[in-house]
Design a protein around this motif. Sequence first.
Motif, mmCIF file in Angstrom:
data_model
loop_
_atom_site.group_PDB
_atom_site.id
_atom_site.type_symbol
_atom_site.label_atom_id
_atom_site.label_comp_id
_atom_site.label_asym_id
_atom_site.label_seq_id
_atom_site.Cartn_x
_atom_site.Cartn_y
_atom_site.Cartn_z
ATOM 1 N N VAL A 55 0.855 -1.188 0.000
ATOM 2 C CA VAL A 55 0.000 0.000 0.000
ATOM 3 C C VAL A 55 0.892 1.239 0.000
ATOM 4 O O VAL A 55 1.797 1.366 0.824
ATOM 5 C CB VAL A 55 -0.922 0.011 1.236
ATOM 6 C CG1 VAL A 55 -1.721 1.311 1.298
ATOM 7 C CG2 VAL A 55 -1.851 -1.198 1.216
ATOM 8 N N ASN A 56 0.639 2.162 -0.927
ATOM 9 C CA ASN A 56 1.408 3.402 -1.020
ATOM 10 C C ASN A 56 0.645 4.629 -0.554
ATOM 11 O O ASN A 56 1.250 5.611 -0.124
ATOM 12 C CB ASN A 56 1.859 3.640 -2.458
ATOM 13 C CG ASN A 56 2.815 2.582 -2.955
ATOM 14 O OD1 ASN A 56 3.581 2.011 -2.180
ATOM 15 N ND2 ASN A 56 2.763 2.279 -4.241
ATOM 16 N N ALA A 57 -0.684 4.611 -0.691
ATOM 17 C CA ALA A 57 -1.484 5.792 -0.385
ATOM 18 C C ALA A 57 -2.883 5.359 0.027
ATOM 19 O O ALA A 57 -3.380 4.319 -0.433
ATOM 20 C CB ALA A 57 -1.566 6.718 -1.604
ATOM 21 N N LEU A 58 -3.505 6.152 0.901
ATOM 22 C CA LEU A 58 -4.900 5.905 1.239
ATOM 23 C C LEU A 58 -5.570 7.208 1.622
ATOM 24 O O LEU A 58 -4.913 8.174 2.040
ATOM 25 C CB LEU A 58 -5.051 4.862 2.354
ATOM 26 C CG LEU A 58 -4.572 5.163 3.783
ATOM 27 C CD1 LEU A 58 -5.567 6.006 4.567
ATOM 28 C CD2 LEU A 58 -4.347 3.855 4.534
ATOM 29 N N GLN A 59 -6.873 7.247 1.480
ATOM 30 C CA GLN A 59 -7.683 8.355 1.959
ATOM 31 C C GLN A 59 -9.046 7.822 2.367
ATOM 32 O O GLN A 59 -9.650 7.021 1.646
ATOM 33 C CB GLN A 59 -7.857 9.446 0.891
ATOM 34 C CG GLN A 59 -8.637 10.658 1.398
ATOM 35 C CD GLN A 59 -8.879 11.720 0.330
ATOM 36 O OE1 GLN A 59 -8.582 11.515 -0.834
ATOM 37 N NE2 GLN A 59 -9.428 12.845 0.742
ATOM 38 N N VAL A 60 -9.508 8.250 3.521
ATOM 39 C CA VAL A 60 -10.858 7.966 3.968
ATOM 40 C C VAL A 60 -11.679 9.220 3.740
ATOM 41 O O VAL A 60 -11.311 10.307 4.203
ATOM 42 C CB VAL A 60 -10.893 7.563 5.450
ATOM 43 C CG1 VAL A 60 -12.320 7.349 5.916
ATOM 44 C CG2 VAL A 60 -10.061 6.320 5.679
ATOM 45 N N ARG A 61 -12.780 9.071 3.009
ATOM 46 C CA ARG A 61 -13.645 10.214 2.749
ATOM 47 C C ARG A 61 -15.088 9.746 2.740
ATOM 48 O O ARG A 61 -15.461 8.852 1.981
ATOM 49 C CB ARG A 61 -13.306 10.884 1.413
ATOM 50 C CG ARG A 61 -14.119 12.156 1.174
ATOM 51 C CD ARG A 61 -13.757 12.846 -0.120
ATOM 52 N NE ARG A 61 -14.548 14.046 -0.279
ATOM 53 C CZ ARG A 61 -14.192 15.251 0.147
ATOM 54 N NH1 ARG A 61 -13.034 15.415 0.748
ATOM 55 N NH2 ARG A 61 -14.997 16.283 -0.031
ATOM 56 N N ASP A 62 -15.887 10.384 3.598
ATOM 57 C CA ASP A 62 -17.293 10.012 3.727
ATOM 58 C C ASP A 62 -17.391 8.515 4.004
ATOM 59 O O ASP A 62 -16.785 8.034 4.938
ATOM 60 C CB ASP A 62 -18.071 10.430 2.480
ATOM 61 C CG ASP A 62 -17.996 11.932 2.227
ATOM 62 O OD1 ASP A 62 -17.938 12.681 3.223
ATOM 63 O OD2 ASP A 62 -17.968 12.345 1.061
ATOM 64 N N ASP A 63 -18.093 7.786 3.152
ATOM 65 C CA ASP A 63 -18.281 6.354 3.403
ATOM 66 C C ASP A 63 -17.321 5.486 2.605
ATOM 67 O O ASP A 63 -17.500 4.278 2.507
ATOM 68 C CB ASP A 63 -19.730 5.955 3.078
ATOM 69 C CG ASP A 63 -20.093 6.231 1.612
ATOM 70 O OD1 ASP A 63 -19.308 6.915 0.916
ATOM 71 O OD2 ASP A 63 -21.166 5.769 1.179
ATOM 72 N N ARG A 64 -16.265 6.101 2.040
ATOM 73 C CA ARG A 64 -15.345 5.364 1.177
ATOM 74 C C ARG A 64 -13.939 5.305 1.751
ATOM 75 O O ARG A 64 -13.474 6.223 2.405
ATOM 76 C CB ARG A 64 -15.266 6.009 -0.211
ATOM 77 C CG ARG A 64 -16.563 6.000 -0.992
ATOM 78 C CD ARG A 64 -16.323 6.569 -2.385
ATOM 79 N NE ARG A 64 -15.835 7.942 -2.331
ATOM 80 C CZ ARG A 64 -16.614 9.001 -2.447
ATOM 81 N NH1 ARG A 64 -17.906 8.859 -2.606
ATOM 82 N NH2 ARG A 64 -16.104 10.211 -2.403
#
Length: 373
Positions: free
Chosen positions: A9-18
């Motif tokens: 895993v290189n990158a992640l973002q949590v936004r709203d329900d995703r």
Amino acid sequence: NNIYSRSPVNALQVRDDRLLVGFSDSTVRLFDRASGIRMWTLEGHGGPVNCLHSSKTRMVTGSDDKMIKGWDMREGRCLLTLEGHIAPVLCVRLSDRHILSGGRDHTIKVWDKSTGYCLRTLRGHTGRIVDLQLGAGSGSQFYTSSTDGTIKLWDVRSENRIRSYKGHKKAIVSFHHEEATLISAADDGTIKSWDCATGKCSLTLRVGSEREIPQSIRIRNDLLFCGEASGTIRIREASTGTPVRLLEGHASRVAALQVEDFEIWSGSSDSTVRRWSTEDEVRILLERMKTEEFEVVDNSVLSSNTFTGDLTSPGPASPSGGAPSGGAPSSAATSSVAPSAVDAGSSSCRDSGSLAAVTVPSSSMTPLASGLS
């Protein structure tokens, strides 16, 4: 919930329900935040996906293939492919009107979000651009960090470098901006806190060893969340650097970290994404910073077979049919659906370096008709 895959895993973002995750296998995967069920697998990049950033319905990604892609997250299709960097793209951001990108080529590019044309290329760093974050206010200002050991504040409208933050002796590996504070971590073994308005370093913390250098860092209220090279997430008091908690579970480098809605999300080169704690536990840390037990919540372990399938064998084609007409270059981006669903600061911040603003000819870009607006 822990998410396992077969690719780092290189990158992640949590936004709203995703939950959005960029992998080294060149894919981006969108998961349902609560269940971990895979919603989309986005394919089109020709190398590891190093970075991503999303708005409510749009997302941009950057890759080792030197390209930036813009995606419609409602339909899982590529809307935009941007070419212009001559080395891997390491960071991207969406603002109201622009797409901002930084690369291993030491440059920052400002793109028109609607047309996909490169408006200007900003130069000033002498190392690769490690990260890029938006400033406060209208969105015209943004920060960049670099392996040259500096952070710089820019303004899109004036094309000027407003301020430089200097003090690290080696490459910056991670930084984060929240309100009036900047936090940076570097290979010199230090974590520094900066006053955004003056550029002055207000605090320097020294880590114990090379493996404790934060590869990803976040500040939330009075706490620092440090994802380390060892795989540990170390939570410190921001004002003193005193460790208040260790979160252990990753087997190697924590490459991405986000603190969101009293949850801590981490992505690692061990090919896992982990969600830590419960609302009450994190609230205790944020509001009291006491020493109660801090535990990993692992109600259900989601294996790759549960939600990703075989990473080397994507699922059925999206009903959207991949990229729209006139879209991606010859290696068309597709998606698959889961079966289950000028220094102006104080004298201490002066930067004698020059800034060259170069307008890249539109002929060198690959804009798509639909844009990313």
